[in-house]
Design a protein around this motif. Structure first.
Motif, PDB file in Angstrom:
ATOM      1  N   MET A 129      -7.044  -1.469   7.657  1.00 17.47           N
ATOM      2  CA  MET A 129      -7.886  -0.350   7.207  1.00 17.47           C
ATOM      3  C   MET A 129      -7.752   0.829   8.173  1.00 17.47           C
ATOM      4  O   MET A 129      -7.623   1.988   7.748  1.00 17.47           O
ATOM      5  N   LEU A 131     -11.959   0.491  -3.534  1.00 12.25           N
ATOM      6  CA  LEU A 131     -11.686   0.078  -2.157  1.00 12.25           C
ATOM      7  C   LEU A 131     -12.944  -0.456  -1.490  1.00 12.25           C
ATOM      8  O   LEU A 131     -12.936  -1.544  -0.884  1.00 12.25           O
ATOM      9  N   SER A 175      -6.922  -5.589   3.763  1.00 11.13           N
ATOM     10  CA  SER A 175      -7.882  -5.590   4.872  1.00 11.13           C
ATOM     11  C   SER A 175      -8.707  -6.865   4.906  1.00 11.13           C
ATOM     12  O   SER A 175      -9.263  -7.213   5.952  1.00 11.13           O
ATOM     13  N   PHE A 183     -11.901   5.199  -4.343  1.00 11.36           N
ATOM     14  CA  PHE A 183     -12.600   4.771  -3.136  1.00 11.36           C
ATOM     15  C   PHE A 183     -13.672   3.735  -3.462  1.00 11.36           C
ATOM     16  O   PHE A 183     -13.921   2.820  -2.662  1.00 11.36           O
ATOM     17  N   CYS A 225       0.976   4.189  -2.754  1.00 16.73           N
ATOM     18  CA  CYS A 225       0.691   5.549  -2.298  1.00 16.73           C
ATOM     19  C   CYS A 225       1.840   6.506  -2.631  1.00 16.73           C
ATOM     20  O   CYS A 225       1.595   7.662  -3.006  1.00 16.73           O
ATOM     21  N   TRP A 269      -3.562   6.284   2.455  1.00 16.76           N
ATOM     22  CA  TRP A 269      -4.115   6.131   1.111  1.00 16.76           C
ATOM     23  C   TRP A 269      -4.914   7.377   0.712  1.00 16.76           C
ATOM     24  O   TRP A 269      -4.771   7.888  -0.411  1.00 16.76           O
ATOM     25  N   LEU A 270      -5.756   7.884   1.588  1.00 14.01           N
ATOM     26  CA  LEU A 270      -6.617   9.020   1.253  1.00 14.01           C
ATOM     27  C   LEU A 270      -5.783  10.265   0.939  1.00 14.01           C
ATOM     28  O   LEU A 270      -6.009  10.933  -0.087  1.00 14.01           O
ATOM     29  N   ALA A 273      -5.781   1.595  -3.599  1.00 16.57           N
ATOM     30  CA  ALA A 273      -7.078   1.170  -3.064  1.00 16.57           C
ATOM     31  C   ALA A 273      -7.218  -0.343  -3.129  1.00 16.57           C
ATOM     32  O   ALA A 273      -7.726  -0.979  -2.186  1.00 16.57           O
ATOM     33  N   PHE A 295      -5.669   3.709   6.080  1.00 13.84           N
ATOM     34  CA  PHE A 295      -6.622   4.502   5.291  1.00 13.84           C
ATOM     35  C   PHE A 295      -6.203   5.972   5.207  1.00 13.84           C
ATOM     36  O   PHE A 295      -6.308   6.578   4.121  1.00 13.84           O
ATOM     37  N   THR A 337       0.839  -1.208   0.000  1.00 13.34           N
ATOM     38  CA  THR A 337       0.000   0.000   0.000  1.00 13.34           C
ATOM     39  C   THR A 337       0.867   1.247   0.000  1.00 13.34           C
ATOM     40  O   THR A 337       0.588   2.207  -0.741  1.00 13.34           O
ATOM     41  N   LEU A 369      -4.929  -1.904  -0.399  1.00 13.49           N
ATOM     42  CA  LEU A 369      -5.486  -1.726   0.941  1.00 13.49           C
ATOM     43  C   LEU A 369      -6.747  -2.561   1.120  1.00 13.49           C
ATOM     44  O   LEU A 369      -6.945  -3.185   2.176  1.00 13.49           O
ATOM     45  N   GLY A 370      -7.599  -2.590   0.114  1.00 14.58           N
ATOM     46  CA  GLY A 370      -8.823  -3.386   0.209  1.00 14.58           C
ATOM     47  C   GLY A 370      -8.532  -4.864   0.346  1.00 14.58           C
ATOM     48  O   GLY A 370      -9.113  -5.553   1.191  1.00 14.58           O
TER      49      GLY A 370
END
Length: 556
Positions: free
Chosen positions: A182, A210, A175, A207, A153, A189-190, A168, A186, A149, A171-172
């Motif tokens: 997450m 994700l 998780s 998103f 990023c 990532w955001l 995304a 998160f 991730t 990370l998805g």
């Protein structure tokens, strides 16, 4: 010494053939993992092993939150090995190898090839990472998906917009292996998606990817648990049960400080070998600066997750792997500024190996968790935290399981029925949990006394099946009129002393005790549980009315 020389040669030449580097890295991975793997499954790994047969987090197959993507991956690998132990060992090695590759690629992308090489080697022999890869297959995924991730990023942060979606996806998917990722990642990532795209539309599209992946694994959990209401109840109850030292859930300040100490110590093991080199970085900060974007990136990568863990839960060394992996990447970069950096890297690796192999002696009673509670000093906290992430911890837990299983075999008579009665937890001295016993003794019945619960209850278990539940007070536990009871309880505990006084014939070994039941043996009490010899006490509850002509409450 030859290995250290080879490491220095690989890391010293920028144009060295990559194949030599990877041969060295993966050879060291195999040499340091395969001979040292835990011989027995831990409690969590037993739950994971049962989930390969039936996925049901309601009965801890595996324990909540369920790890649905891991179970799917495990089942795929198990098609090849058809044995949970070998499957988990293979997964651990595969995932650990991918972690090393990810650490190298990220270090090289962010800093330099030398920093990437150093990051991979630092992670390889980091005590927490090493211990976790020997202990089980699940927690190394925290390091892997943290690195993946972060890689996505960082590339998005530097303007490669498509990596908002790749981040995304990482990370998805991560998780689905470890849902706590997450909460940890998160924010990274955001922020990276926004910095890299400067477009809320692009962020929302990523998103959606994700959210779609999360809905897949969360939907599987909701279905397996029988609906959203049960899902939420189980998740909340498990979070509270597993976080007795959490200040969020009302722990004492002393208990919370113990949790905080462990978080600092386990992350500190990733820092201790390079933190001294920071002055060399500041001396050369004009050449390559860990400032601006890089500093902010590492801050967002580490700090939110560390705050979550500090406030909520960190109970094992492997829980810190998301941050330990990041600190190894950072350490590789810091060491790149030191004069004679190849020799310094080799020395850092030696220190890591010494920490893992237990070259720093513990106070007497190292196998007793009360060491860190009963002697609350900084020195003892550091020594015990280091021990918990060392080969000594792996070997000691293996020894407890091995001795316990051997004693059960030794004390089990061949001419009489036998049942094992155990308690659900320990206070001061760890002993083999009944969950491990039911896996290695699949044909053996266990009565489990939940004496640590607010409402006491007893369960009769055979392998993964619940045969009988008793929770009406007073809780009566029926056993045979003639046979032997094996007691799997905490040695030296209050319940052992009560039992010795009640039976007056308690014998046994180091971890297993036994008492013989005859026709003349009366019922007796142990910690408010009434043990009742009965003619058909060895039968499941449902079978007794048929033989006795009683209703289903005939034994109450």
């Amino acid at each position: 010494m030859c290995l250290l020389w080879l490491i220095s040669r690989v890391s010293m030449e920028e144009r060295q053939d990559h194949r030599v580097f990877w041969i060295v890295v993966f050879a060291l991975l195999l040499l340091t993992r395969i001979p040292a793997m835990a011989a027995y499954l831990s409690i969590d790994n037993v739950n994971l092993a049962f989930s390969l047969e039936k996925f049901d987090p309601r009965i801890h197959q595996p324990q909540p939150p369920g790890y649905p993507f891991f179970v799917l991956f495990g089942r795929i690998v198990n098609v090849v090995f058809r044995d949970a132990g070998r499957t988990f060992a293979a997964i651990s090695i595969i995932v650990s190898g991918l972690c090393l590759a990810a650490a190298f690629v990220l270090g090289k992308k962010m800093f330099s090839r030398w920093a990437g090489v150093a990051a991979a080697f630092l992670l390889l022999v980091n005590p927490v990472f090493w211990h976790s890869s020997l202990d089980g297959p699940l927690r190394p995924h925290l390091a892997l998906f943290s690195l993946l991730t972060a890689y996505c990023c960082w590339r998005c942060w530097n303007g490669e917009k498509r990596f908002a979606i790749w981040g995304a996806a990482a990370l998805g998917a991560g998780s689905g292996f470890r849902p706590d990722l997450m909460a940890f990642l998160f924010p990274l990532w955001l922020l990276s998606s926004w910095v890299g795209t400067k477009s809320w539309r692009a962020v929302l599209q990523a998103f959606a990817v994700l959210a779609g992946i999360v809905l897949v694994w969360m939907g599987a959990l909701v279905i397996a648990m029988g609906g959203p209401q049960t899902f939420l109840k189980i998740m909340l109850n498990y979070a509270v049960d597993q976080s007795p030292e959490s200040v969020v859930f009302g722990s004492s300040a002393f208990a919370w400080l113990r949790q905080l100490n462990r978080l600092i110590i386990w992350n500190g093991l990733a820092v201790i070998t390079w933190i001294w080199a920071l002055p060399f970085y500041f001396r050369h900060r004009d050449r390559l600066t860990l400032g601006g974007a890089q500093a902010v990136f590492f801050f967002i990568w580490l700090v939110p997750g560390l705050i979550v863990q500090a406030l909520v839960h960190v109970g094992a060394p492997g829980h810190t792997l998301f941050s330990v992996a990041a600190l190894c990447v950072l350490g590789g970069y810091i060491l790149s500024f030191v004069q004679g950096r190849d020799l310094v890297l080799a020395a850092a690796l030696v220190v890591n190996v010494m920490l893992f192999l237990g070259y720093f002696a513990l106070p007497v009673g190292r196998g007793n968790e009360s060491l860190s509670r009963g002697n609350p000093s900084v020195k003892n906290a550091m020594l015990y935290g280091t021990y918990e992430s060392s080969i000594g911890m792996v070997r000691d837990l293996d020894a407890i399981t091995r001795i316990t299983l051997n004693e059960i075999a030794e004390f089990t008579p061949k001419d009489r029925p036998t049942i094992i009665i155990s308690t659900n937890s320990y206070v001061d001295q760890f002993f083999m949990n009944w969950r491990i016993g039911r896996y290695y003794l699949p044909n053996q019945d266990f009565w489990i006394l939940y004496n640590d619960a607010k409402k006491k209850r007893a369960e009769r278990i055979r392998r993964s099946a619940l045969l009988e539940l008793r929770e009406t007070e007073p809780v009566r536990v029926p056993i045979f009129q003639e046979g032997r009871v094996l007691w799997l309880i905490e040695p030296g505990s209050a319940i052992q002393k009560q039992l010795a006084a009640a039976t007056q014939s308690l014998k046994g070994g180091k971890y297993v005790f036994y008492s013989d039941i005859t026709k003349d043996s009366p019922a007796f009490k142990v910690d408010e549980f009434e043990i009742v010899p009965s003619l058909f006490g060895f039968l499941p509850q449902a079978a007794r009315p048929l033989l006795l002509g009683m209703d289903q409450h005939g034994f109450q």
